[in-house]
Scaffold this motif. Structure first.
Motif, PDB file in Angstrom:
ATOM      1  N   UNK A  82      36.182  40.477  33.842  1.00 14.28           N
ATOM      2  CA  UNK A  82      36.105  41.300  35.043  1.00 14.28           C
ATOM      3  C   UNK A  82      36.794  40.558  36.181  1.00 14.28           C
ATOM      4  N   UNK A  83      37.618  41.276  36.953  1.00 15.08           N
ATOM      5  CA  UNK A  83      38.320  40.673  38.086  1.00 15.08           C
ATOM      6  C   UNK A  83      37.930  41.445  39.342  1.00 15.08           C
ATOM      7  N   UNK A  84      37.465  40.712  40.371  1.00 11.90           N
ATOM      8  CA  UNK A  84      37.106  41.361  41.628  1.00 11.90           C
ATOM      9  C   UNK A  84      37.638  40.569  42.810  1.00 11.90           C
ATOM     10  N   UNK A  85      37.745  41.249  43.926  1.00 16.41           N
ATOM     11  CA  UNK A  85      38.225  40.613  45.156  1.00 16.41           C
ATOM     12  C   UNK A  85      37.099  39.824  45.820  1.00 16.41           C
ATOM     13  N   UNK A  86      37.475  38.700  46.415  1.00 22.62           N
ATOM     14  CA  UNK A  86      36.534  37.865  47.154  1.00 22.62           C
ATOM     15  C   UNK A  86      37.009  37.827  48.609  1.00 22.62           C
ATOM     16  N   UNK A 120      40.428  35.900  44.112  1.00 22.20           N
ATOM     17  CA  UNK A 120      39.857  36.713  43.039  1.00 22.20           C
ATOM     18  C   UNK A 120      38.715  35.965  42.364  1.00 22.20           C
ATOM     19  N   UNK A 121      37.708  36.725  41.983  1.00 20.07           N
ATOM     20  CA  UNK A 121      36.637  36.193  41.152  1.00 20.07           C
ATOM     21  C   UNK A 121      36.853  36.740  39.755  1.00 20.07           C
ATOM     22  N   UNK A 142      42.950  31.537  43.803  1.00 16.30           N
ATOM     23  CA  UNK A 142      43.874  32.213  44.721  1.00 16.30           C
ATOM     24  C   UNK A 142      44.544  33.371  43.973  1.00 16.30           C
ATOM     25  N   UNK A 143      44.921  34.405  44.700  1.00 12.99           N
ATOM     26  CA  UNK A 143      45.506  35.600  44.098  1.00 12.99           C
ATOM     27  C   UNK A 143      46.651  35.314  43.123  1.00 12.99           C
ATOM     28  N   UNK A 144      47.614  34.445  43.461  1.00 16.01           N
ATOM     29  CA  UNK A 144      48.737  34.231  42.539  1.00 16.01           C
ATOM     30  C   UNK A 144      48.328  33.627  41.192  1.00 16.01           C
ATOM     31  N   UNK A 145      47.184  32.987  41.136  1.00 14.96           N
ATOM     32  CA  UNK A 145      46.741  32.316  39.904  1.00 14.96           C
ATOM     33  C   UNK A 145      45.908  33.227  38.999  1.00 14.96           C
ATOM     34  N   UNK A 146      45.460  34.359  39.507  1.00 10.84           N
ATOM     35  CA  UNK A 146      44.514  35.213  38.779  1.00 10.84           C
ATOM     36  C   UNK A 146      45.034  35.673  37.429  1.00 10.84           C
TER      37      UNK A 146
END
Length: 112
Positions: free
Chosen positions: A92-96, A2-3, A66-70
């Motif tokens: 803002x959260x987006x997929x990387x 995640x960004x 990493x996803x679990x830390x987002x």
């Protein structure tokens, strides 16, 4: 991965950076930006004349995790950046799809 992009008040940046370091965030990108939201700027007095500041100074933090830390990163930024007033900012959260470390060629979470 995640960004997470957060646009926050400039004077809250040290608190946010320290809080992120405490939870294990190893790197971030920081940019000085200007913008407005519901505040729509404000009026200032300079040498006896009023003028409208349409764009307010903000800081933009970008973190890739990493996803679990987002969720933990988002919560940490919210707690550290919050003043309770209009203009605290946005997250803002987006997929990387992928990350590649230039020096070694590593990709994915290994490159973080």
């Amino acid at each position: 991965m995640k960004k997470i992009e957060a646009v926050i008040r400039p004077f809250r940046i040290d608190d946010v950076r320290e809080a992120l370091a405490e939870i294990g965030v190893r790197g971030l990108t920081l940019t000085e930006v200007k913008g407005y939201g519901r505040q729509k700027g404000h009026t200032e007095l300079y040498r006896g004349s009023e003028y409208q500041m349409d764009f307010l100074p903000k800081m933009k933090i970008e973190v890739i995790v990493a996803d679990p830390m987002a969720d933990k990163v988002v919560d940490t930024i919210m707690k550290a950046a919050k003043t309770g007033q209009v203009g605290d900012g946005k997250i803002f959260v987006s997929n990387i799809e992928d990350v590649i470390r230039v020096r070694t060629g590593e990709s994915g979470e290994e490159a973080l």
